[in-house]
Scaffold this motif. Structure first.
Motif, PDB file in Angstrom:
ATOM      1  N   GLU A  63       0.824  -1.219   0.000  1.00 30.16           N
ATOM      2  CA  GLU A  63       0.000   0.000   0.000  1.00 30.16           C
ATOM      3  C   GLU A  63       0.856   1.265   0.000  1.00 30.16           C
ATOM      4  O   GLU A  63       0.512   2.269  -0.612  1.00 30.16           O
ATOM      5  CB  GLU A  63      -0.929   0.041   1.230  1.00 30.16           C
ATOM      6  CG  GLU A  63      -1.744  -1.228   1.459  1.00 30.16           C
ATOM      7  CD  GLU A  63      -0.936  -2.286   2.200  1.00 30.16           C
ATOM      8  OE1 GLU A  63      -0.403  -1.966   3.277  1.00 30.16           O
ATOM      9  OE2 GLU A  63      -0.820  -3.426   1.692  1.00 30.16           O
ATOM     10  N   GLU A  64       1.978   1.188   0.742  1.00 28.03           N
ATOM     11  CA  GLU A  64       2.827   2.398   0.791  1.00 28.03           C
ATOM     12  C   GLU A  64       3.798   2.432  -0.387  1.00 28.03           C
ATOM     13  O   GLU A  64       4.814   3.108  -0.329  1.00 28.03           O
ATOM     14  CB  GLU A  64       3.615   2.445   2.095  1.00 28.03           C
ATOM     15  CG  GLU A  64       2.761   2.639   3.317  1.00 28.03           C
ATOM     16  CD  GLU A  64       2.866   1.447   4.242  1.00 28.03           C
ATOM     17  OE1 GLU A  64       3.997   1.039   4.546  1.00 28.03           O
ATOM     18  OE2 GLU A  64       1.814   0.899   4.605  1.00 28.03           O
ATOM     19  N   SER A  65       3.505   1.600  -1.366  1.00 26.87           N
ATOM     20  CA  SER A  65       4.285   1.642  -2.594  1.00 26.87           C
ATOM     21  C   SER A  65       5.724   1.160  -2.394  1.00 26.87           C
ATOM     22  O   SER A  65       6.647   1.594  -3.075  1.00 26.87           O
ATOM     23  CB  SER A  65       4.199   3.069  -3.158  1.00 26.87           C
ATOM     24  OG  SER A  65       4.774   3.130  -4.402  1.00 26.87           O
TER      25      SER A  65
END
Lengths: 321, 321
Positions: free
Chosen positions: B118-120
């Motif tokens: 999600e936080e890449s």
């Protein structure tokens, strides 16, 4: 020793390809998918990229084999640039050789670029994050679009059977088909039926070997398997004095559209693109750059002209009739 | 053709090892570090694990070479279990072959086990997390302890020069030294000075080759390079009828302490540990288990007995004198 130098007896005596039916089904499905609306018009252009070296087993239960130097780096890089150019790619590659979108992988210290973070998750080290993220993105896109099919080989027997299967299938897309034959294919082999069954014992003194020539399948590819396809073969030499001459010979003898000529010592930095009456040298300016990017731009342009030229020729003929 | 069948002329005509001085310095430093207080007493036992196949170039500017089938899996797995058993390991391996703590790596779809979260951030997929985390931990520990030294080779020339360098260095630790010779070493080769300089051309018809026997370096290792070390060699055959007989011959001829005998068809599942007057078959019960775990447990026990037995023998001789 049987000198299986014609294509028919090569295939007749080769150990049959495993799972040939399943491979053929995947291939048909791939070509059909990329021939519908994909890429607009009559479908995407389809290129078969061959990559890596073929092995020549010296024993049927093989412990020893002859191999050809090839990391598969050129084929893997070229595949990425063909996909970027909108081609569908059938990547016929040596098992374990370099793969598209995996070129950033270190040879032997893979663990060095993984870290365990604060939440105890394993993640790619910051230094490699950008390149890995881009690779995952590009790879996922190719897989989702269904524009990349990977088919592995190890031996010369597997390679040539795969090439025949791919070529006779790709012939259905006519001019839209391309062959980019970057694999390092053995020139010599031991026919299966004259091969030692078990490991050759070393107690008997020096080893005498007589290897037969592998039949020149480029002619068969051009004349029988896929007569309309745009064909690019590679010529690797170690001696710069004979390189261009050998490339010219291959161009004429096998009726290739293009021969990419390169020297072992400089193949990463420079190639000569040989066509009828034209020789273009492509060099890279710095080591960050992929020579393959420029090669593929040039080749796809020439392929487009070839399709256009052939269609115009056909139209002219029809008009004139 | 010069038949370079004695060790001296093999080494005299081989192309010299690149960076030999730097490799030697790393080796000396490694042995010194693991001979001080490390592992208690007189230092850690030190094993040289050889792994992967050697190549035999057919041309000096090499395009073609003969190779020996070996993934390097056994050497890599064994290295992990030797480290676990408290040994310092000199891992002499074929470039690009399987590495310790990297055995979980898929052959060709590496990207499949990386995800973008999600936080890449790029992280290892949950399905592989446990095994990768353990591998990173074990690898980091080995590197921090300074108990793993990796030395790569490609050709038979590089391999035998490395082996000689390692063996003459490890001889300084006497009985504490072990050789675990799992590499698949060529039996035949083309001496450098009789080798074609450039790529052999295929236009000239079939290829006749005469390969010389590689000198049997096991005798030299045992008699000259490291006479006190505990030596384990491997015997791979494809024919079960001659396997044990060949292993017995190697044991006696080269004065090995142990020969590990295996068949190509079953080498992952079963080996026979051959010592003087004893043959133990080790089998794995399921495919999740590493056969190497059991092999290394048995071998390290035999090595301990060997050290103890030799020291007792020496003490007895001294007492009797």
């Amino acid at each position: 020793m049987v000198a299986a130098q014609d294509p028919e007896s090569f295939f007749a005596t080769a150990p049959p390809l495993r799972d040939a039916d399943a491979v053929d089904a995947r291939l048909q499905e791939f070509i059909a998918r990329n021939s519908n609306n994909a890429g607009g018009g009559g479908g995407r252009p389809i290129v078969c990229v061959t990559s890596g070296g073929t092995t020549v087993p010296l024993e049927q239960r093989c412990v020893r084999y002859i191999d050809n130097f090839s990391s598969g780096h050129r084929g893997a890089a070229s595949t990425e640039y063909f996909l970027k150019a909108g081609y569908a790619v059938i990547f016929v590659h040596r098992r374990g050789s370099c793969q598209p979108y995996c070129r950033f992988m270190p040879d032997d210290s893979f663990l060095k670029f993984l870290d365990v973070n604060e939440e105890s998750k394993v993640q790619v080290a910051r230094s490699h994050e950008t390149v890995v993220k881009k690779s995952i993105g590009d790879y996922s896109k190719a897989m989702e679009c269904g524009s990349l099919l990977k088919l592995p080989f190890t031996t010369i027997f597997e390679y040539l059977q795969l090439l025949r299967m791919v070529a006779t299938s790709v012939s259905s897309v006519g001019l839209r088909g391309m062959f980019y034959l970057a694999a390092a294919v053995s020139d010599f082999y031991v026919p299966w039926d004259s091969m030692a069954k078990h490991k050759i014992q070393s107690a008997g003194g020096p080893l005498e070997m007589r290897l037969s020539q592998v039949p020149k399948m480029l002619s068969v590819l051009r004349n029988q398997w896929a007569p309309l396809a745009f064909c690019i073969s590679f010529k690797l030499e170690t001696d710069s004095d004979i390189l261009v001459q050998k490339a010219d010979m291959a161009l004429n003898k096998y009726k290739m559209n293009i021969v990419v000529a390169n020297l072992l010592a400089t193949y990463k930095d420079e190639v000569i693109i040989v066509t009828n009456g034209e020789k273009n040298t492509i060099r890279r300016c710095n080591t960050d750059e992929d020579l393959e990017e420029q090669i593929i731009i040039l080749l796809t342009q020439k392929h487009s002209k070839y399709i256009y030229g052939s269609q115009m020729g056909a139209t002219r003929v029809q008009t004139e009739l």
